[in-house]
Scaffold this active site. Structure first.
Site, PDB file in Angstrom:
ATOM      1  N   ASP A 283      23.324  39.603 -15.803  1.00  0.00           N
ATOM      2  CA  ASP A 283      22.579  38.904 -14.751  1.00  0.00           C
ATOM      3  C   ASP A 283      21.321  39.659 -14.377  1.00  0.00           C
ATOM      4  O   ASP A 283      21.186  40.864 -14.619  1.00  0.00           O
ATOM      5  CB  ASP A 283      23.462  38.687 -13.529  1.00  0.00           C
TER       6      ASP A 283
ATOM      7  N   GLU B 163      26.562  41.783 -11.672  1.00  0.00           N
ATOM      8  CA  GLU B 163      26.399  43.169 -11.231  1.00  0.00           C
ATOM      9  C   GLU B 163      25.406  43.271 -10.091  1.00  0.00           C
ATOM     10  O   GLU B 163      25.587  44.044  -9.145  1.00  0.00           O
ATOM     11  CB  GLU B 163      25.953  44.040 -12.406  1.00  0.00           C
TER      12      GLU B 163
END
Length: 414
Positions: free
Chosen positions: A85, A180
């Site tokens: 991400d 994350e």
């Protein structure tokens, strides 16, 4: 190396950053955005094409695969991890990467927004990168080097090891995580299924850097409750919660304990989101320090400031909630010195000085370390993170691949 190798890290990186994988801190799903699985599916396909037949994506968006050992020894299983991400701080939609070949040392003006200038004065690391090929975004989005540089590096390493059985290594588990950037990267991870003994995240910056300590982190929410009344008949009755919140924010330290006034090992309290109306107003904080005990001191200070405000507004009240986020991984990694020592030796073997840096933030590695997988963080070259001025050096990414080749070999020498 035992055979000539053509790096694939750059072409992979340029492909990956064009896939929008921005995570969402306000989502209640996991992963927080379905589009993160677009990259996950591509990685699975590429790993399977390499010959890693067990590569798969689970329901939560985690991608795992195995590079089998080519040694007869009983060796530790090593996990290499990066997150898919990109940060919610700035748009990750429509990324147009730009390669600045043979960087000449001048400021870099981004083509789609000339007001965005990656200046050497603000980014002194660029002085070390003269002659390198620098990749930036075009000015309207972040680049996504955090952490698609790490993803591309691990994928290139896998390609290299599969193609050259002459490089000795034990079993290597590959792990790519979602979310994350919103602090949930390993919330749904099954460590038993991962099956690794030690790990390394690839999510650090400058070439040669290794990070084995990070901020400890808590989240704190403070609510201010006022007294609602019709504004046309509110005299002597209404207590406006938004004004309570404003008075509280004004009391925060001006010259210390904030991100904009601290560096190195100094901690901070940081308001990140406010919401509310005249009846109830809420502010969310992140609390950070390398000394975990200080987080409690910061929370107590904020409580006292909130109490000062409510005491000045009769009829109002406040409420507090603190949630642990992650802890300084040094507590765990100090018990496994070989993990860091081998990484340092691998860095030296590729001709780089070792840069031991504390992380003013957190990584999946911090969470993984406390879950039972000790996991320091290694360099990728990603710089100026979470901003349209994000950049990465092609040569730094290639050096990171070389470093991992050395590292997996070092783990066979026990």
């Amino acid at each position: 190396m035992s055979i000539s190798y053509r790096y694939t890290v750059t072409e992979r990186f340029l492909r990956y950053v064009q896939i929008d994988t921005q995570s969402d801190p306000f989502s209640t799903t996991f992963p927080s955005t379905e589009k993160q699985k677009d990259l996950a599916r591509l990685l699975v396909s590429e790993l399977q094409e390499m010959g890693l037949e067990d590569a798969y994506m689970d329901d939560y968006g985690y991608v795992m695969a195995t590079i089998p050992s080519n040694r007869d020894q009983d060796l530790p299983v090593i996990c290499l991890c990066a997150h898919m991400d990109t940060a919610p701080d700035y748009s990750g939609t429509g990324v147009k990467p730009v390669v600045h070949t043979a960087y000449d040392g001048r400021d870099i003006i981004l083509p789609d927004d000339p007001a965005q200038v990656i200046s050497v004065s603000n980014h002194p690391y660029l002085r070390e990168k003269i002659g390198d090929d620098i990749i930036t975004a075009s000015g309207k989005t972040l680049l996504g080097a955090d952490d698609k540089a790490g993803v591309a590096i691990i994928m290139d390493l896998a390609n290299r090891l599969v193609g050259d059985p002459g490089i000795p290594h034990g079993t290597i588990r590959l792990l790519f995580t979602p979310d994350e950037e919103v602090g949930r990267g390993v919330d749904k991870l099954d460590l038993a299924k991962l099956g690794a003994d030690f790990g390394y995240t690839l999510d650090a910056g400058e070439a040669g850097s290794i990070e084995s300590e990070n901020f400890s982190a808590d989240g704190m929410t403070i609510e201010f409750h006022g007294v609602a009344a019709h504004p046309g008949a509110a005299k002597g009755k209404m207590v406006n919660a938004l004004k309570l919140l404003g008075a509280f924010l004004e009391k925060l330290p001006k010259d210390h304990l904030s991100p904009e006034t601290t560096d190195d090992r100094a901690g901070f309290v940081h308001p990140v989101h406010c919401s509310g109306n005249s009846e109830k107003a809420t502010v969310q904080f992140i609390l950070r320090d390398f000394d975990t005990a200080r987080l409690g001191e910061y929370a107590y200070m904020l409580q006292l400031l909130a109490d000062e405000v409510t005491n000045a507004f009769p009829g109002s009240r406040s409420a507090y909630h603190v949630k642990e986020q992650y802890r300084n991984m040094r507590t765990v990694l100090d018990q496994h010195p070989r993990l860091v020592e081998l990484a340092e030796e691998a860095i030296r073997r590729v001709g780089l000085p070792v840069r031991k840096l504390p992380i003013r933030g957190g990584t999946d590695g911090a969470r993984l370390s406390f879950m039972g997988l000790p996991c320091p963080n290694l360099f990728t070259g990603e710089m100026a993170l979470h901003s349209p001025q994000e950049y990465v050096s092609v040569q730094d990414m290639q050096k990171s691949v070389d470093m991992l080749v050395e590292l997996v070999q070092l783990w066979t020498i026990l």
